[in-house]
Design a protein around this motif. Structure first.
Motif, PDB file in Angstrom:
ATOM      1  N   ALA A 233      56.229  12.170 -36.958  1.00  0.00           N
ATOM      2  CA  ALA A 233      54.880  11.623 -37.157  1.00  0.00           C
ATOM      3  C   ALA A 233      54.262  12.159 -38.444  1.00  0.00           C
ATOM      4  N   MET A 234      54.488  13.444 -38.717  1.00  0.00           N
ATOM      5  CA  MET A 234      53.953  14.016 -39.949  1.00  0.00           C
ATOM      6  C   MET A 234      54.611  13.385 -41.182  1.00  0.00           C
ATOM      7  N   ILE A 235      55.924  13.155 -41.087  1.00  0.00           N
ATOM      8  CA  ILE A 235      56.625  12.500 -42.210  1.00  0.00           C
ATOM      9  C   ILE A 235      56.076  11.093 -42.409  1.00  0.00           C
ATOM     10  N   ARG A 236      55.859  10.387 -41.301  1.00  0.00           N
ATOM     11  CA  ARG A 236      55.333   9.017 -41.399  1.00  0.00           C
ATOM     12  C   ARG A 236      53.949   9.026 -42.052  1.00  0.00           C
ATOM     13  N   VAL A 237      53.084   9.913 -41.610  1.00  0.00           N
ATOM     14  CA  VAL A 237      51.745  10.006 -42.196  1.00  0.00           C
ATOM     15  C   VAL A 237      51.837  10.376 -43.675  1.00  0.00           C
ATOM     16  N   GLY A 238      52.763  11.286 -43.993  1.00  0.00           N
ATOM     17  CA  GLY A 238      52.908  11.700 -45.392  1.00  0.00           C
ATOM     18  C   GLY A 238      53.348  10.558 -46.299  1.00  0.00           C
ATOM     19  N   LEU A 239      54.312   9.758 -45.837  1.00  0.00           N
ATOM     20  CA  LEU A 239      54.806   8.662 -46.662  1.00  0.00           C
ATOM     21  C   LEU A 239      53.767   7.561 -46.816  1.00  0.00           C
ATOM     22  N   TYR A 240      53.178   7.135 -45.690  1.00  0.00           N
ATOM     23  CA  TYR A 240      52.133   6.107 -45.783  1.00  0.00           C
ATOM     24  C   TYR A 240      50.934   6.622 -46.587  1.00  0.00           C
ATOM     25  N   GLY A 241      50.568   7.887 -46.349  1.00  0.00           N
ATOM     26  CA  GLY A 241      49.426   8.453 -47.053  1.00  0.00           C
ATOM     27  C   GLY A 241      49.672   8.580 -48.548  1.00  0.00           C
ATOM     28  N   SER A 242      50.898   8.970 -48.921  1.00  0.00           N
ATOM     29  CA  SER A 242      51.221   9.106 -50.350  1.00  0.00           C
ATOM     30  C   SER A 242      51.142   7.760 -51.050  1.00  0.00           C
ATOM     31  N   PHE A 243      51.688   6.730 -50.389  1.00  0.00           N
ATOM     32  CA  PHE A 243      51.645   5.405 -51.009  1.00  0.00           C
ATOM     33  C   PHE A 243      50.208   4.901 -51.119  1.00  0.00           C
ATOM     34  N   ALA A 244      49.428   5.077 -50.036  1.00  0.00           N
ATOM     35  CA  ALA A 244      48.041   4.627 -50.069  1.00  0.00           C
ATOM     36  C   ALA A 244      47.237   5.396 -51.109  1.00  0.00           C
ATOM     37  N   THR A 245      47.487   6.698 -51.212  1.00  0.00           N
ATOM     38  CA  THR A 245      46.765   7.513 -52.195  1.00  0.00           C
ATOM     39  C   THR A 245      47.089   7.073 -53.623  1.00  0.00           C
ATOM     40  N   ALA A 246      48.388   6.807 -53.879  1.00  0.00           N
ATOM     41  CA  ALA A 246      48.782   6.361 -55.221  1.00  0.00           C
ATOM     42  C   ALA A 246      48.131   5.026 -55.560  1.00  0.00           C
ATOM     43  N   LEU A 247      48.132   4.105 -54.597  1.00  0.00           N
ATOM     44  CA  LEU A 247      47.552   2.784 -54.850  1.00  0.00           C
ATOM     45  C   LEU A 247      46.043   2.869 -55.041  1.00  0.00           C
ATOM     46  N   LEU A 248      45.382   3.634 -54.178  1.00  0.00           N
ATOM     47  CA  LEU A 248      43.933   3.796 -54.315  1.00  0.00           C
ATOM     48  C   LEU A 248      43.582   4.552 -55.592  1.00  0.00           C
ATOM     49  N   GLY A 249      44.472   5.473 -55.997  1.00  0.00           N
ATOM     50  CA  GLY A 249      44.236   6.189 -57.238  1.00  0.00           C
ATOM     51  C   GLY A 249      44.255   5.262 -58.445  1.00  0.00           C
ATOM     52  N   VAL A 250      45.179   4.296 -58.426  1.00  0.00           N
ATOM     53  CA  VAL A 250      45.237   3.321 -59.514  1.00  0.00           C
ATOM     54  C   VAL A 250      43.975   2.468 -59.529  1.00  0.00           C
ATOM     55  N   VAL A 251      43.559   2.018 -58.319  1.00  0.00           N
ATOM     56  CA  VAL A 251      42.342   1.201 -58.226  1.00  0.00           C
ATOM     57  C   VAL A 251      41.128   1.990 -58.715  1.00  0.00           C
ATOM     58  N   ALA A 252      41.045   3.262 -58.305  1.00  0.00           N
ATOM     59  CA  ALA A 252      39.919   4.098 -58.727  1.00  0.00           C
ATOM     60  C   ALA A 252      39.937   4.331 -60.234  1.00  0.00           C
ATOM     61  N   ALA A 253      41.123   4.579 -60.791  1.00  0.00           N
ATOM     62  CA  ALA A 253      41.223   4.799 -62.231  1.00  0.00           C
ATOM     63  C   ALA A 253      40.806   3.551 -63.006  1.00  0.00           C
ATOM     64  N   ARG A 254      41.185   2.373 -62.494  1.00  0.00           N
ATOM     65  CA  ARG A 254      40.760   1.131 -63.145  1.00  0.00           C
ATOM     66  C   ARG A 254      39.241   0.969 -63.061  1.00  0.00           C
ATOM     67  N   GLY A 255      38.676   1.362 -61.923  1.00  0.00           N
ATOM     68  CA  GLY A 255      37.228   1.262 -61.773  1.00  0.00           C
ATOM     69  C   GLY A 255      36.489   2.167 -62.731  1.00  0.00           C
ATOM     70  N   VAL A 256      36.989   3.394 -62.880  1.00  0.00           N
ATOM     71  CA  VAL A 256      36.365   4.340 -63.810  1.00  0.00           C
ATOM     72  C   VAL A 256      36.469   3.818 -65.238  1.00  0.00           C
ATOM     73  N   ARG A 257      37.640   3.314 -65.586  1.00  0.00           N
ATOM     74  CA  ARG A 257      37.819   2.796 -66.934  1.00  0.00           C
ATOM     75  C   ARG A 257      36.891   1.612 -67.201  1.00  0.00           C
ATOM     76  N   ARG A 258      36.785   0.745 -66.208  1.00  0.00           N
ATOM     77  CA  ARG A 258      35.908  -0.418 -66.387  1.00  0.00           C
ATOM     78  C   ARG A 258      34.458   0.015 -66.540  1.00  0.00           C
ATOM     79  N   TRP A 259      34.034   1.032 -65.786  1.00  0.00           N
ATOM     80  CA  TRP A 259      32.648   1.505 -65.885  1.00  0.00           C
ATOM     81  C   TRP A 259      32.387   2.080 -67.281  1.00  0.00           C
ATOM     82  N   ARG A 260      33.361   2.819 -67.811  1.00  0.00           N
ATOM     83  CA  ARG A 260      33.197   3.396 -69.141  1.00  0.00           C
ATOM     84  C   ARG A 260      33.196   2.321 -70.227  1.00  0.00           C
ATOM     85  N   GLU A 261      33.955   1.254 -69.995  1.00  0.00           N
ATOM     86  CA  GLU A 261      34.104   0.234 -71.036  1.00  0.00           C
ATOM     87  C   GLU A 261      32.927  -0.747 -71.097  1.00  0.00           C
ATOM     88  N   ARG A 262      32.047  -0.707 -70.116  1.00  0.00           N
ATOM     89  CA  ARG A 262      30.920  -1.642 -70.108  1.00  0.00           C
ATOM     90  C   ARG A 262      30.041  -1.486 -71.343  1.00  0.00           C
TER      91      ARG A 262
END
Length: 572
Positions: A233-262
């Motif tokens: 269960a811990m491995i499952r949470v780690g794998l799903y969590g790592s993928f979700a964190t990476a994807l959300l990190g990309v979305v967040a980074a794009r959001g920050v960049r867009r806010w700065r570029e306005r």
């Protein structure tokens, strides 16, 4: 500046190669894996025998490093590509590929845990009997999920393979058998899984095999020990969590960049009157897509074609210099200084542009039509032929007689071209244009064109003899042949569409056909055609003629009627 551009170009090329290489490794893996599933159509034991070879290839240290290195590299580069995109407005094919790719980890993480990880940690035997029993009998919902994952993985891989190969000259020749394989592989894999599931579910199956091994497998720590279950269960949470964190990190980074570029935006204006404000750093192609302005980009914005090129109407000298990739493409098409590739140009100030290949908006097209293809550049051979003195021949004949004569002429030209391996492009009055080399090498295409020309010359003489009593003058033909690059694509409107070629090569071939009339010979071929065909031209007159639009004269060979008819016999 030049060294910086070269290093950036090298970096982007390296990234694309890494993404392609990792994708190919995974595609080989899933192709072999699905082929292994297909052995289930024979028997469960046949699939397990194939599995031994499969695991020997991919579960040794080198295979494991290659596979999982490819997986993590490919995933990281996909997330990087999502981040560096200034706009998520993109063609449907690219959107589908990205969405399917992001769905794959969500569909396959549990499968990897239940096979590779369970075997490595708890010695769980993940053979076909065990896994199919789990997916078909114990938890059929997971079985359906795996079937969906199989289709998603395969479609994603095939889209990537298509994007990689679609501009190779030989790809069109094998696309039909490749499509058949692309359909058969997942279908056979799914049928193999179904057949194994039905076999294992039969009550008679328990008496046919040693089920003691299966029972022992059920008693492994992986299924019985609460501590092992918690670890999984811990491995499952780690794998799903790592993928979700990476994807959300990309979305967040794009959001920050867009806010700065306005606060740092530029305006891209189009000669048609539209304009759009985009953050500094957007490419002109991304600005067009964001504004919903139709803009060709056959290669998908990778700088490997020139269909997205634009003319800069103001201050083009102040724009960032083209990098190595863009510069090589611009040089190839002899672009003017104010012409740039929209996919590679990231303007640093307000600009006004004119797309040089105008794309029609899909909504503007009437029913039952489709957008005209911008085509692709190919090395082809173009043949033009024409009946000499046709007006004099027909001025005293009835219209129906002229139609009869033209149809006889068109039939012999079309037959000669098709038998030689070419294709008729069009008939214009008493003239014809034919293309060679769309599916063959330039050398073979030149020989095919000469064979067709000789056949036309012979058949015209026979037709002239046959109709000698009805014609005021004998039929005489003028043929011009040239080879070189041309854009081959589907042009037209509505239902009146056909594949044709445009470019300097076509214009030169037409000029050579005119030269055949001027110098009173049956056939004029350019020096490149003669060199590629490897024909013997001893005793054949050569000249240098001027061609409109070309700075230097072109060397050509003047072949009279008697030698033109026997030309293939002297070919290499």
């Amino acid at each position: 500046m030049a060294s910086l551009a070269a290093s950036i170009d090298f970096s982007e090329r390296s990234v694309r190669r890494a993404r392609l290489g990792s994708g190919l490794i995974m595609f080989v893996f899933i192709s072999l894996h699905f082929s292994n599933h297909a052995l289930g159509l024979i028997s469960v034991s046949a699939a397990d025998e194939g599995r031994r070879l499969f695991t020997a290839l991919w579960r040794n240290p080198l295979g494991t490093l290659a596979l999982y290195g490819a997986i993590f590299t490919h995933l990281a580069l996909v997330l990087r590509s999502i981040y560096i995109r200034r706009s998520l407005v993109m063609p449907k094919g690219e959107t589908a590929q990205i969405l399917l790719g992001l769905a794959i980890p969500l569909l396959l993480i549990d499968h990897v845990i239940g096979t590779r990880i369970a075997r490595a940690l708890f010695h769980y035997r993940d053979d076909y009997e065990t896994i199919v029993r789990q997916l078909w009998i114990n938890v059929p919902g997971n079985g359906l999920r795996q079937v969906i994952a199989l289709v998603v993985v395969w479609v994603h891989g095939c889209i990537g393979l298509h994007y990689w190969l679609r501009y190779r000259p030989w790809y069109q020749n094998i696309v039909a058998p490749l499509l058949a394989v692309a359909i058969l592989v997942p279908v056979l894999a799914i049928l193999g899984f179904i057949e194994m599931g039905r076999t294992i579910a039969e009550p008679a199956y328990e008496g046919m095999v040693d089920t003691g091994r299966y029972e022992a497998n059920l008693n492994t720590r992986y299924l019985t020990d609460p501590a092992a279950q918690a670890e999984i269960a811990m491995i499952r949470v780690g794998l799903y969590g790592s993928f979700a964190t990476a994807l959300l990190g990309v979305v967040a980074a794009r959001g920050v960049r867009r806010w700065r570029e306005r606060v740092d935006q530029i305006t891209v204006r189009y000669q048609s009157g539209e304009s759009i404000q985009v953050p500094r750093g957007f490419s002109v192609l991304e600005a067009s897509r964001l504004a919903g302005i139709p803009h060709y980009s056959v290669c998908g914005g990778k700088g490997q074609c020139s269909t997205c090129r634009v003319q800069i109407l103001d201050q083009y000298e102040d724009l960032p210099a083209p990098d190595k990739l863009e510069l090589s493409t611009l040089k190839r098409i002899n672009a003017a200084a104010d012409v740039r590739l929209a996919c590679q140009l990231h303007p640093n100030h307000d600009i006004t542009v004119v797309p040089l290949l105008v794309a029609a908006a899909e909504t503007a097209l009437p029913a039952n039509t489709q957008e005209t293809s911008p085509g692709r550049e190919r090395e082809i051979v173009v043949l033009f032929c024409d009946i000499r003195n046709f007006t004099t021949l027909t001025e005293t004949r009835l219209p129906f007689d002229i139609v009869f004569l033209l149809n006889r002429y068109f039939a012999l030209v079309g037959n000669a071209v098709e038998k030689a391996g070419g294709r008729i492009d069009k008939f214009i009055g008493d003239g014809a244009m034919a293309l060679f080399g769309i599916g063959s090498s330039p050398e073979q295409a030149c020989r095919q064109a000469l064979v067709a020309a000789a056949s036309i010359a012979r058949d015209i003489e026979k037709l002239s003899d046959e109709l000698s009593e009805e014609l005021s003058l004998p039929l005489r033909i003028a043929i011009g042949i040239h080879t070189g690059p041309a854009v081959v694509g589907t042009l037209g409107y509505g239902r009146v569409r056909s594949t044709t070629a445009i470019g300097d090569t076509v214009n030169v071939a037409s000029r050579l056909e005119t030269a055949a009339k001027e110098f009173d010979v049956a056939l004029v071929i350019s020096e490149p055609v003669a060199a590629l065909a490897g024909i013997e031209l001893t005793g054949i007159e050569s000249r240098e003629i001027s061609v409109r639009g070309r700075a230097l004269p072109l060397k050509v060979y003047m072949i009279p009627r008697d030698k033109a008819a026997g030309l293939p016999e002297g070919s290499a």
